[in-house]
Design an enzyme around this catalytic site. Sequence first.
Site, mmCIF file in Angstrom:
data_model
loop_
_atom_site.group_PDB
_atom_site.id
_atom_site.type_symbol
_atom_site.label_atom_id
_atom_site.label_comp_id
_atom_site.label_asym_id
_atom_site.label_seq_id
_atom_site.Cartn_x
_atom_site.Cartn_y
_atom_site.Cartn_z
ATOM 1 N N GLU A 161 -6.691 -21.473 -44.907
ATOM 2 C CA GLU A 161 -7.517 -22.321 -44.031
ATOM 3 C C GLU A 161 -7.550 -23.783 -44.496
ATOM 4 O OE1 GLU A 161 -11.253 -20.212 -43.640
ATOM 5 O OE2 GLU A 161 -10.231 -18.404 -42.936
ATOM 6 N N ASN A 202 -2.168 -19.309 -44.718
ATOM 7 C CA ASN A 202 -2.862 -18.379 -43.831
ATOM 8 C C ASN A 202 -4.018 -19.095 -43.144
ATOM 9 O OD1 ASN A 202 -3.264 -15.498 -43.065
ATOM 10 N ND2 ASN A 202 -5.180 -15.669 -44.195
ATOM 11 N N HIS A 238 -8.065 -13.607 -35.539
ATOM 12 C CA HIS A 238 -9.447 -13.242 -35.207
ATOM 13 C C HIS A 238 -9.707 -13.763 -33.791
ATOM 14 C CE1 HIS A 238 -10.471 -11.929 -39.239
ATOM 15 N NE2 HIS A 238 -10.087 -13.086 -39.755
ATOM 16 N N GLU A 267 -5.082 -10.720 -40.182
ATOM 17 C CA GLU A 267 -6.511 -10.374 -40.224
ATOM 18 C C GLU A 267 -7.005 -10.012 -38.820
ATOM 19 O OE1 GLU A 267 -8.939 -13.262 -42.286
ATOM 20 O OE2 GLU A 267 -7.335 -13.793 -43.686
ATOM 21 N N ASP A 269 -8.624 -8.867 -35.566
ATOM 22 C CA ASP A 269 -9.705 -8.190 -34.853
ATOM 23 C C ASP A 269 -9.963 -8.946 -33.557
ATOM 24 O OD1 ASP A 269 -11.213 -10.397 -35.875
ATOM 25 O OD2 ASP A 269 -12.170 -9.173 -37.403
#
Length: 349
Positions: A161, A202, A238, A267, A269
């Site tokens: 990030e 990432n 996400h 990651e 979801d």
Amino acid sequence: MRKNRLRLVGAVTALLVAAGIGAGTPAQAGHQQPTLADLAQRHGRYFGSATDNPELVDGPYKALLGSEFDQITPGNGMKWYATEPQQGVFDFSQGDEIVHLARANRQKVRGHTLVWHSQLPEWITSRQWTAPELRAVLKKHIQTEVRHYRGKVFAWDVVNEAFNEDGTYRESVFYKTLGPGYIADALRWAHQADPRVKLYLNDYNIEGIGPKSDAYHRLAKELKAAGVPLHGIGFQAHLALQYGYPDTVEDNLRRFSRLGLDTALTEVDIRMQLPATEEKLARQAQWYADLTEACLAVRRCVGITLWDYTDKYSWIPAVFPGEGAALPWDEELRRKPAYFALRSALGGR
């Protein structure tokens, strides 16, 4: 094309629910079918899940984690606050527990994460650093951890990030003290400590083409041109139903491949505003299928990792009040329409 898929997956989901093998199906049913990992391996990909140490006391959860997936990522156990809680005092017990679990289940491990602005120990955040001081601290932390896990993880999220939504650098303690060069340094130091591990940057909200993913594309191009060891970009994925699906995922994965980089969905979801409805769950299922198909369409997209696999242990409700139901298994470890959409996208039944 996507609308046709939407109708197809919606129809499949409706049939599954009508047949009694939708959301109410116990996780153990149909256990002789190929797993998500089995199906992904047929495409040369892995299919994984994050996990975290506190939930490993949950027997049914742990059994499904060990049987359905061929890759795991420690959600918190390898972050800086856990691994170097006091300066120069390292504790790898949480990460080691997950590595040992993975080894017992013949799963591979993504290391997560070496450099991040969040979840730092207080000894980092509570004082001012000179550039030489922080540079030495950063190098020691990266190299000590990477050496510890050398040969035990196949990839590292080295810097997590690093950019804001508009593509400017995030003003972390590392950026403010060391400038943007900290990213190249972190990659070089990690490579020195383990020359064989794959090194990733990432981030979230970089799934589609836009200012933030453009910033990563520019940076990756610069790093590659300078000979900095960068091997991949992690798209966290996400997603949230209320913000719409990023339709340029496949094009975006492809343009990073053209730079000679691997990509991974790291990651995943897909949250929704609660309560969950059949319509929302069907749309979520379609999005899971779309993400999977995008990865399968791009040769250098190497795998997919859910950010834990069950709503029981999702981070979403605590961070986004009123939202949740983000994962393919519900809180009772029952499979949701998203699970069957994933199987279908991977070529299973």
